[in-house]
Design an enzyme around this catalytic site. Sequence first.
Site, PDB file in Angstrom:
ATOM      1  N   ARG A 239       1.001  -1.400   0.066  1.00 56.91           N
ATOM      2  CA  ARG A 239       0.031  -0.053  -0.032  1.00 56.91           C
ATOM      3  C   ARG A 239       0.880   1.391  -0.157  1.00 56.91           C
ATOM      4  O   ARG A 239       1.779   1.415   0.679  1.00 56.91           O
ATOM      5  CB  ARG A 239      -0.908   0.043   1.250  1.00 56.91           C
ATOM      6  N   GLU A 268      -3.912   7.312  -5.527  1.00 57.13           N
ATOM      7  CA  GLU A 268      -4.300   6.206  -6.393  1.00 57.13           C
ATOM      8  C   GLU A 268      -5.832   6.654  -6.935  1.00 57.13           C
ATOM      9  O   GLU A 268      -6.533   6.755  -6.084  1.00 57.13           O
ATOM     10  CB  GLU A 268      -4.282   4.978  -5.973  1.00 57.13           C
ATOM     11  N   HIS A 286      -0.855  -0.383  -9.570  1.00 55.77           N
ATOM     12  CA  HIS A 286      -1.578  -1.010  -8.561  1.00 55.77           C
ATOM     13  C   HIS A 286      -2.316  -2.255  -9.359  1.00 55.77           C
ATOM     14  O   HIS A 286      -3.328  -2.549  -9.424  1.00 55.77           O
ATOM     15  CB  HIS A 286      -2.549  -0.566  -7.800  1.00 55.77           C
TER      16      HIS A 286
END
Length: 319
Positions: A239, A268, A286
């Site tokens: 993360r 993000e 991601h």
Amino acid sequence: MAKPRLWITRRLSDATIERAARDYDTVVNEADTPGSAAELIAASAEFDAIIPCHSEHFSAEVVAQFAPRLKIVANHSVGVDHCDLPALAARGITVTNTPDVLSDATAELAMLLMLGAARHAVAGDRIVRTGAWDFWSPSFMVGKQVTGARLGIVGMGRVGRAFAAKAKGFDMEIHYYNRSELPADQAFGAAYHSSVESLLGVADFLSLHCPATPETTDLMNRDRFALLPRGAVLVNAARGALVDEDALLEALGTGQLSAAGLDCFKVEPGGNPAFAAHDNIFMLPHIGSATTRTRDAMGFRALDNLDAYFAGQTPRDLL
Ligand code: DGY
């Protein structure tokens, strides 16, 4: 009996949607845009269940406005930092996630990040792709060797262990920090460190595999980057919240870090625009769990949790 109504917030795999449509009165957000706060609140009045991704934010403020109809949030993710769990529990809403099934895909991606960062993948790809490759020398694009190097893993949960298993294949000397020491048969021969600080001192490569919580926010900050061996490589497929991005840029600027491989960012989607100027940051958007097999497995695991809940059983991945 009427089938429970299910809202799927994003475009999940075809197999997942097919199975969901068979067993539930399912509505899929075909636009595949992140569910907004207003959409989540509206959905809580229309649906018994939601399968969201990490792109939907169940903050305390949003959850407080939920209608009583919504019974279960069956996440299509292992990470649940997008969910205020106490707020959901206070509303009596069951929450589940999808552990195990994405560990290998995410660990594979972390390996790609580590290798790509260590061996100049960004600059190397560009120079060949643009036709700018007109020079070769033994001192050209010399990187950092992974085989036999010391690897530090923060967080030896499922993904951390899957990464350790793959790193064994590269003969890495593995060290780890975890809240508790693992039994020897789960540790892949890795050496346990009871503090992050102790781990950093031996981490020529450092890979983060812990969840984002208030305690792990900016886990890698200026002080901690300074504890790494000079020229270390940072890998983050967990993360973005775990890394102070200004401190990361500073460490790359001084050579304290030689490179970073990142699949996660503070912001993000989008990432950090300041990173784009640095060829020694190898970045992906991601996509740690984004393989066909894993996407199906995540969808099916979320549906297994829903099936158990509506059958009156305890879902396997109850949080
Ligand atoms: C996860 O499952 O937490 C991945 O990061 C995708 O959301």
